[in-house]
Design a protein around this motif. Structure first.
Motif, PDB file in Angstrom:
ATOM      1  N   VAL A 106      23.552-113.390  88.323  1.00 48.03           N
ATOM      2  CA  VAL A 106      22.960-112.183  88.898  1.00 48.03           C
ATOM      3  C   VAL A 106      23.511-110.954  88.173  1.00 48.03           C
ATOM      4  O   VAL A 106      24.728-110.807  88.020  1.00 48.03           O
ATOM      5  N   ILE A 107      22.616-110.080  87.737  1.00 47.74           N
ATOM      6  CA  ILE A 107      23.070-108.823  87.133  1.00 47.74           C
ATOM      7  C   ILE A 107      23.632-107.934  88.235  1.00 47.74           C
ATOM      8  O   ILE A 107      22.926-107.575  89.184  1.00 47.74           O
ATOM      9  N   VAL A 108      24.898-107.606  88.123  1.00 48.42           N
ATOM     10  CA  VAL A 108      25.578-106.820  89.161  1.00 48.42           C
ATOM     11  C   VAL A 108      25.643-105.347  88.765  1.00 48.42           C
ATOM     12  O   VAL A 108      25.415-104.979  87.609  1.00 48.42           O
ATOM     13  N   LYS A 109      25.953-104.508  89.740  1.00 48.88           N
ATOM     14  CA  LYS A 109      26.133-103.080  89.480  1.00 48.88           C
ATOM     15  C   LYS A 109      27.455-102.861  88.758  1.00 48.88           C
ATOM     16  O   LYS A 109      28.258-103.784  88.594  1.00 48.88           O
ATOM     17  N   ASP A 110      27.711-101.623  88.362  1.00 49.14           N
ATOM     18  CA  ASP A 110      28.903-101.376  87.550  1.00 49.14           C
ATOM     19  C   ASP A 110      30.211-101.523  88.324  1.00 49.14           C
ATOM     20  O   ASP A 110      31.290-101.547  87.737  1.00 49.14           O
ATOM     21  N   ASP A 111      30.134-101.641  89.662  1.00 51.30           N
ATOM     22  CA  ASP A 111      31.349-101.916  90.440  1.00 51.30           C
ATOM     23  C   ASP A 111      31.398-103.387  90.871  1.00 51.30           C
ATOM     24  O   ASP A 111      32.217-103.768  91.706  1.00 51.30           O
ATOM     25  N   VAL A 127      27.457-109.305  83.836  1.00 48.88           N
ATOM     26  CA  VAL A 127      27.945-107.932  83.776  1.00 48.88           C
ATOM     27  C   VAL A 127      27.487-107.292  82.468  1.00 48.88           C
ATOM     28  O   VAL A 127      27.906-107.725  81.388  1.00 48.88           O
ATOM     29  N   PRO A 128      26.616-106.287  82.522  1.00 50.37           N
ATOM     30  CA  PRO A 128      26.130-105.649  81.290  1.00 50.37           C
ATOM     31  C   PRO A 128      27.283-105.027  80.495  1.00 50.37           C
ATOM     32  O   PRO A 128      28.157-104.347  81.055  1.00 50.37           O
ATOM     33  N   ASN A 129      27.282-105.278  79.199  1.00 46.77           N
ATOM     34  CA  ASN A 129      28.290-104.727  78.301  1.00 46.77           C
ATOM     35  C   ASN A 129      27.721-103.487  77.622  1.00 46.77           C
ATOM     36  O   ASN A 129      26.816-103.596  76.787  1.00 46.77           O
ATOM     37  N   PRO A 130      28.232-102.296  77.937  1.00 46.51           N
ATOM     38  CA  PRO A 130      27.684-101.058  77.351  1.00 46.51           C
ATOM     39  C   PRO A 130      27.767-101.045  75.829  1.00 46.51           C
ATOM     40  O   PRO A 130      26.941-100.429  75.164  1.00 46.51           O
ATOM     41  N   ALA A 131      28.755-101.743  75.275  1.00 46.21           N
ATOM     42  CA  ALA A 131      28.935-101.749  73.818  1.00 46.21           C
ATOM     43  C   ALA A 131      28.004-102.730  73.117  1.00 46.21           C
ATOM     44  O   ALA A 131      27.989-102.794  71.887  1.00 46.21           O
ATOM     45  N   ALA A 132      27.252-103.504  73.895  1.00 44.35           N
ATOM     46  CA  ALA A 132      26.353-104.498  73.299  1.00 44.35           C
ATOM     47  C   ALA A 132      24.933-104.297  73.804  1.00 44.35           C
ATOM     48  O   ALA A 132      24.220-105.260  74.101  1.00 44.35           O
ATOM     49  N   ASP A 133      24.534-103.030  73.917  1.00 36.78           N
ATOM     50  CA  ASP A 133      23.173-102.681  74.360  1.00 36.78           C
ATOM     51  C   ASP A 133      22.831-103.287  75.720  1.00 36.78           C
ATOM     52  O   ASP A 133      21.674-103.640  75.984  1.00 36.78           O
ATOM     53  N   THR A 188      34.323 -96.816  95.223  1.00 35.56           N
ATOM     54  CA  THR A 188      34.665 -97.974  94.389  1.00 35.56           C
ATOM     55  C   THR A 188      34.826 -97.522  92.940  1.00 35.56           C
ATOM     56  O   THR A 188      34.430 -96.415  92.561  1.00 35.56           O
ATOM     57  N   LYS A 189      35.423 -98.397  92.121  1.00 39.53           N
ATOM     58  CA  LYS A 189      35.612 -98.070  90.708  1.00 39.53           C
ATOM     59  C   LYS A 189      34.723 -98.952  89.835  1.00 39.53           C
ATOM     60  O   LYS A 189      34.329-100.053  90.216  1.00 39.53           O
ATOM     61  N   LYS A 190      34.431 -98.445  88.653  1.00 37.61           N
ATOM     62  CA  LYS A 190      33.621 -99.205  87.712  1.00 37.61           C
ATOM     63  C   LYS A 190      34.445-100.301  87.047  1.00 37.61           C
ATOM     64  O   LYS A 190      35.647-100.157  86.835  1.00 37.61           O
ATOM     65  N   PHE A 191      33.752-101.376  86.718  1.00 36.54           N
ATOM     66  CA  PHE A 191      34.391-102.470  85.981  1.00 36.54           C
ATOM     67  C   PHE A 191      34.527-102.073  84.516  1.00 36.54           C
ATOM     68  O   PHE A 191      33.565-101.635  83.880  1.00 36.54           O
ATOM     69  N   VAL A 192      35.732-102.209  83.990  1.00 29.60           N
ATOM     70  CA  VAL A 192      36.006-101.912  82.584  1.00 29.60           C
ATOM     71  C   VAL A 192      36.710-103.120  81.980  1.00 29.60           C
ATOM     72  O   VAL A 192      37.654-103.656  82.572  1.00 29.60           O
ATOM     73  N   TYR A 193      36.256-103.548  80.817  1.00 28.39           N
ATOM     74  CA  TYR A 193      36.835-104.745  80.208  1.00 28.39           C
ATOM     75  C   TYR A 193      37.078-104.541  78.730  1.00 28.39           C
ATOM     76  O   TYR A 193      36.217-104.058  78.000  1.00 28.39           O
ATOM     77  N   LYS A 194      38.263-104.929  78.283  1.00 25.72           N
ATOM     78  CA  LYS A 194      38.599-104.964  76.860  1.00 25.72           C
ATOM     79  C   LYS A 194      39.258-106.307  76.581  1.00 25.72           C
ATOM     80  O   LYS A 194      40.303-106.630  77.150  1.00 25.72           O
TER      81      LYS A 194
END
Length: 392
Positions: free
Chosen positions: A271-276, A294-300, A331-337
């Motif tokens: 399921v495509i989830v929201k940014d939190d 989880v959509p990756n902003p760096a990969a379009d 809530t906070k946004k999901f950030v991943y590195k």
């Protein structure tokens, strides 16, 4: 008192439970899992190849969860999202105020004819053991059957699981050849991959090194070779048959079938989830791990690949957001590195790219030290030092 229900005791579920306990909430926390144990999904290939035993990669959930967490061993059959209830196989429906859905993955056949019936997937302890028994029984049978297909092994797919399985397999095979008195020259291993490249997530020279290492140990790679059918004794690609009586199915995974049964807007049970990490229209429901995309902003906007590493980071974010919801805070946004990628090629070899301390590229025996650190870290992040030490 609010009830928080966590579904699944994989990397994401256990980590989320740990973080929620540390938050010291006045809430009931219930962890639901089909089995009483957690298994290290990233080590299933070793059980399948016979280089580790199930007890080496499992631990009892109830031994590591604090008393604050109620552990319920049962199978989730469906989620009644309108009524905020989890339907279970052997217990009454479980009501929740907040849901952390981390139900994990299952094998994906892509609708290929015969794949489900004739392929041996590696998705949990039971399937890994079944694949191992198949391998060993076919090899052992050769001396009476004299069927050379008993000595042929086809691995379908060339993703992480397949490559790591092949590494363990080529390390163990010489011992099996000696044990069963087999003609080594008649052993054949084929790996069939629809994509044009092996290990595309690695720098090309590093991926080529891994391929050459496995080829040097008897693996035949067939890229740009889509599988069209799996027979009891062969894998077929557009009319070409790769004969084998052991077919390991590791072409990919999808999320739990519970996702589709529960009416989510999904693709391959993700399921495509929201940014939190919450679900659109259900702010108190969070999806993490293999059931989420989880959509990756760096990969379009393409989803991040599902890994144990990202599951743990998701769990931290989702648990923090449950706490925020309960306390009436944003809530906070999901950030991943990513910290990097490690791929083993058997017990004493591998390749790795690390991003935590600058971009490092490694190959050979040193990678196994990294692999052990990665495995130990994942156990520690889910449980405690005692469990980590006992898993060694």
């Amino acid at each position: 008192m609010k009830t928080i229900v966590i579904l699944g005791a994989g990397y994401a579920g256990l980590r989320a439970a740990k973080k929620l306990v540390h938050a010291k909430l006045d809430a009931r926390i219930v962890l639901v899992n089909k089995n009483p144990y957690h298994y290290e999904a990233t080590q299933l290939h070793q059980v399948a190849a016979g280089t580790k035993e199930p007890e080496d990669i499992t631990f009892d959930i109830r031994d590591v969860e604090p008393q604050k967490v109620e552990v319920l061993i049962d199978e989730v059959t469906e989620i009644d999202r309108a009524a905020h209830k989890v339907l279970l196989k052997d217990h009454e429906p479980l009501a929740y105020d907040y849901l952390l859905n981390a139900l994990g993955f299952e094998s994906e056949t892509f609708g290929i004819k015969g794949a489900e019936e004739n392929g041996w997937p590696l998705v949990d302890v039971d399937t890994a053991l079944a694949a191992r028994r198949r391998l060993e029984s076919m090899l052992a049978r050769y001396n009476t059957s004299h069927d050379e297909n008993d000595l042929h092994i086809v691995v379908c797919g060339a993703g992480f699981t397949s490559i790591e399985y092949l590494g363990e397999l080529v390390w163990r095979l010489p011992r099996l050849v000696k044990e069963y008195g087999l003609p080594e020259e008649k052993i054949r291993i084929d790996c069939i991959e629809a994509a044009p490249k092996i290990l595309p997530m690695f720098e090309p020279k590093l991926a080529q090194w891994a391929v050459k290492y496995l080829e040097g140990h008897g693996v035949n790679f067939h890229v740009s070779t889509p599988i069209t059918e799996v027979k009891p004794d062969a894998v077929v690609s557009n009319g070409t048959e790769y004969k084998a009586n052991t077919v390991i199915w590791a072409t990919g995974v999808r999320g739990s079938e519970v996702i589709a049964k529960s009416g989510y807007d999904q693709k391959r049970n993700r399921v495509i989830v929201k940014d939190d990490l919450s679900v659109e229209g259900n702010p108190n429901e969070f999806l993490i791990g293999d059931v989420s995309a989880v959509p990756n902003p760096a990969a379009d906007g393409r989803p991040y690949p599902g890994t144990g590493q990202i599951s743990i980071v998701q769990a931290d974010c989702a648990a923090a957001n449950v706490v925020a919801r309960i306390k009436g805070k944003p809530t906070k946004k999901f950030v991943y590195k990513s910290l990097g990628t490690v791929c083993s090629l058997g017990p004493h070899c591998g390749i790795a790219e690390l991003d935590a301390f600058g971009h490092m590229k490694l190959k050979g025996a040193v990678v196994q030290i990294l692999k052990k650190i990665v495995n130990d870290r994942s156990v520690l992040e889910m449980t405690d030092i005692k469990t980590m030490l006992e898993s060694n």
